[in-house]
Design a protein around this motif. Structure first.
Motif, PDB file in Angstrom:
ATOM      1  N   CYS A  84     -74.732 -18.381  72.371  1.00  0.00           N
ATOM      2  CA  CYS A  84     -74.466 -17.548  73.553  1.00  0.00           C
ATOM      3  C   CYS A  84     -74.084 -16.154  73.105  1.00  0.00           C
ATOM      4  N   VAL A  85     -74.526 -15.174  73.877  1.00  0.00           N
ATOM      5  CA  VAL A  85     -74.152 -13.781  73.682  1.00  0.00           C
ATOM      6  C   VAL A  85     -73.553 -13.323  75.002  1.00  0.00           C
ATOM      7  N   ASP A  86     -72.317 -12.836  74.939  1.00  0.00           N
ATOM      8  CA  ASP A  86     -71.660 -12.392  76.168  1.00  0.00           C
ATOM      9  C   ASP A  86     -71.925 -10.913  76.375  1.00  0.00           C
ATOM     10  N   MET A  87     -72.740 -10.609  77.357  1.00  0.00           N
ATOM     11  CA  MET A  87     -73.087  -9.226  77.688  1.00  0.00           C
ATOM     12  C   MET A  87     -72.162  -8.660  78.771  1.00  0.00           C
ATOM     13  N   GLU A  88     -71.154  -9.411  79.144  1.00  0.00           N
ATOM     14  CA  GLU A  88     -70.085  -9.049  80.079  1.00  0.00           C
ATOM     15  C   GLU A  88     -70.497  -9.015  81.544  1.00  0.00           C
ATOM     16  N   THR A  89     -71.591  -8.336  81.889  1.00  0.00           N
ATOM     17  CA  THR A  89     -72.000  -8.274  83.292  1.00  0.00           C
ATOM     18  C   THR A  89     -73.397  -8.857  83.455  1.00  0.00           C
ATOM     19  N   GLU A  90     -73.682  -9.299  84.659  1.00  0.00           N
ATOM     20  CA  GLU A  90     -75.001  -9.852  84.937  1.00  0.00           C
ATOM     21  C   GLU A  90     -76.082  -8.776  84.776  1.00  0.00           C
ATOM     22  N   GLU A  91     -75.753  -7.538  85.148  1.00  0.00           N
ATOM     23  CA  GLU A  91     -76.708  -6.434  84.998  1.00  0.00           C
ATOM     24  C   GLU A  91     -77.102  -6.254  83.530  1.00  0.00           C
ATOM     25  N   ARG A  92     -76.125  -6.245  82.631  1.00  0.00           N
ATOM     26  CA  ARG A  92     -76.419  -6.083  81.205  1.00  0.00           C
ATOM     27  C   ARG A  92     -77.190  -7.279  80.662  1.00  0.00           C
ATOM     28  N   ALA A  93     -76.802  -8.469  81.116  1.00  0.00           N
ATOM     29  CA  ALA A  93     -77.483  -9.683  80.662  1.00  0.00           C
ATOM     30  C   ALA A  93     -78.948  -9.673  81.094  1.00  0.00           C
ATOM     31  N   ASN A  94     -79.203  -9.294  82.336  1.00  0.00           N
ATOM     32  CA  ASN A  94     -80.584  -9.219  82.823  1.00  0.00           C
ATOM     33  C   ASN A  94     -81.384  -8.166  82.065  1.00  0.00           C
ATOM     34  N   ARG A  95     -80.764  -7.034  81.791  1.00  0.00           N
ATOM     35  CA  ARG A  95     -81.430  -5.969  81.034  1.00  0.00           C
ATOM     36  C   ARG A  95     -81.755  -6.460  79.624  1.00  0.00           C
ATOM     37  N   PHE A  96     -80.793  -7.126  79.000  1.00  0.00           N
ATOM     38  CA  PHE A  96     -80.972  -7.672  77.650  1.00  0.00           C
ATOM     39  C   PHE A  96     -82.133  -8.667  77.619  1.00  0.00           C
ATOM     40  N   MET A  97     -82.138  -9.621  78.548  1.00  0.00           N
ATOM     41  CA  MET A  97     -83.204 -10.621  78.562  1.00  0.00           C
ATOM     42  C   MET A  97     -84.549  -9.988  78.878  1.00  0.00           C
ATOM     43  N   ASN A  98     -84.570  -9.002  79.758  1.00  0.00           N
ATOM     44  CA  ASN A  98     -85.816  -8.300  80.063  1.00  0.00           C
ATOM     45  C   ASN A  98     -86.361  -7.615  78.808  1.00  0.00           C
ATOM     46  N   LEU A  99     -85.475  -6.966  78.043  1.00  0.00           N
ATOM     47  CA  LEU A  99     -85.905  -6.321  76.802  1.00  0.00           C
ATOM     48  C   LEU A  99     -86.397  -7.353  75.780  1.00  0.00           C
ATOM     49  N   LEU A 100     -85.683  -8.465  75.659  1.00  0.00           N
ATOM     50  CA  LEU A 100     -86.094  -9.503  74.705  1.00  0.00           C
ATOM     51  C   LEU A 100     -87.473 -10.061  75.047  1.00  0.00           C
ATOM     52  N   GLN A 101     -87.734 -10.248  76.329  1.00  0.00           N
ATOM     53  CA  GLN A 101     -89.013 -10.832  76.741  1.00  0.00           C
ATOM     54  C   GLN A 101     -90.127  -9.790  76.800  1.00  0.00           C
ATOM     55  N   ASN A 102     -89.901  -8.691  77.479  1.00  0.00           N
ATOM     56  CA  ASN A 102     -90.989  -7.772  77.819  1.00  0.00           C
ATOM     57  C   ASN A 102     -91.150  -6.587  76.866  1.00  0.00           C
ATOM     58  N   TYR A 103     -90.098  -6.222  76.156  1.00  0.00           N
ATOM     59  CA  TYR A 103     -90.175  -5.088  75.235  1.00  0.00           C
ATOM     60  C   TYR A 103     -90.356  -5.555  73.797  1.00  0.00           C
ATOM     61  N   ALA A 104     -89.607  -6.583  73.396  1.00  0.00           N
ATOM     62  CA  ALA A 104     -89.634  -7.025  71.999  1.00  0.00           C
ATOM     63  C   ALA A 104     -90.421  -8.315  71.770  1.00  0.00           C
ATOM     64  N   GLN A 105     -90.820  -9.003  72.834  1.00  0.00           N
ATOM     65  CA  GLN A 105     -91.534 -10.290  72.737  1.00  0.00           C
ATOM     66  C   GLN A 105     -90.798 -11.311  71.882  1.00  0.00           C
ATOM     67  N   PHE A 106     -89.467 -11.317  71.994  1.00  0.00           N
ATOM     68  CA  PHE A 106     -88.635 -12.243  71.217  1.00  0.00           C
ATOM     69  C   PHE A 106     -88.597 -13.637  71.826  1.00  0.00           C
ATOM     70  N   GLY A 107     -88.575 -13.723  73.125  1.00  0.00           N
ATOM     71  CA  GLY A 107     -88.465 -15.017  73.786  1.00  0.00           C
ATOM     72  C   GLY A 107     -88.791 -14.893  75.260  1.00  0.00           C
ATOM     73  N   PHE A 108     -88.480 -15.964  76.002  1.00  0.00           N
ATOM     74  CA  PHE A 108     -88.813 -16.025  77.416  1.00  0.00           C
ATOM     75  C   PHE A 108     -87.597 -16.392  78.256  1.00  0.00           C
ATOM     76  N   MET A 109     -87.484 -15.759  79.414  1.00  0.00           N
ATOM     77  CA  MET A 109     -86.467 -16.159  80.383  1.00  0.00           C
ATOM     78  C   MET A 109     -86.917 -17.491  80.969  1.00  0.00           C
ATOM     79  N   ALA A 110     -85.977 -18.431  81.087  1.00  0.00           N
ATOM     80  CA  ALA A 110     -86.341 -19.766  81.550  1.00  0.00           C
ATOM     81  C   ALA A 110     -85.137 -20.451  82.185  1.00  0.00           C
ATOM     82  N   VAL A 111     -85.401 -21.520  82.917  1.00  0.00           N
ATOM     83  CA  VAL A 111     -84.311 -22.318  83.482  1.00  0.00           C
ATOM     84  C   VAL A 111     -84.003 -23.527  82.606  1.00  0.00           C
ATOM     85  N   SER A 112     -84.952 -23.922  81.798  1.00  0.00           N
ATOM     86  CA  SER A 112     -84.767 -25.038  80.877  1.00  0.00           C
ATOM     87  C   SER A 112     -84.832 -24.483  79.460  1.00  0.00           C
TER      88      SER A 112
END
Length: 179
Positions: A84-112
């Protein structure tokens, strides 16, 4: 057959033979995949912690249950593949995951979180969304807590480079202050 009574209800119907065969083909190398999954999670958790990010992972010495888990765990398999990485706010967490998926192709946002690619979710607004704020606080779930199931596709260093690219972009946009 009555699907609502007896053993069939309790144990479920039999698996599709094709699916059962495909699963049996993957079992011989399951140990290798799990070792890599856990090794990468520890590596990324350690590196992100050194960069100053708030990382929660039982393989880190500062985790409250580290010594207990170390005494119980199979040393060849480590401490699991989820961090887990604590990004403190939901806005930062969403931005982080968006960058990981769409900018860096590191992973995918998922429910499972079960897949060979890296998957991530924001616990507070997904799997724990039914909990109230007090329950989330007691469980240590901040609004910006990102859970990541570390995948094993690509090389460790290739994927780390992608993660660093997203972390760097996150810092450049001033949406994240390091701890």
């Amino acid at each position: 057959m009555d699907l609502h009574q007896g053993a069939l209800m309790l144990l479920g119907p039999t698996m599709n033979p094709k699916v059962a065969f495909e699963l049996s083909e993957r079992l011989p190398h399951l140990g290798l995949r799990i070792k890599e999954h856990c090794h990468r999670a520890l590596t990324y958790a350690t590196r992100m912690k050194k960069l100053g990010f708030k990382v929660i992972y039982p393989g880190l010495d500062d985790h409250p249950d580290h010594s207990t888990l170390k005494s119980l765990a199979n040393k060849d398999y480590g401490f699991g593949g989820i961090l887990c990485v604590d990004m403190e706010t939901e806005e930062r967490a969403n931005r982080f995951m968006n960058l990981l998926q769409n900018y860096a192709q590191f992973g995918f946002m998922a429910v499972s979180l079960g897949y060979h690619e890296t998957l991530m979710s924001i616990s507070g607004s997904s799997t724990s969304s039914e909990m109230n704020a007090q329950e989330k606080a007691l469980a240590g779930i901040s609004p910006g807590l990102v859970r990541m199931s570390i995948g094993y596709s690509g090389t460790l260093e290739q994927k780390w480079s992608q993660l660093e690219k997203a972390l760097s972009r996150m810092q450049d946009t001033n949406l994240f202050q390091k701890h």
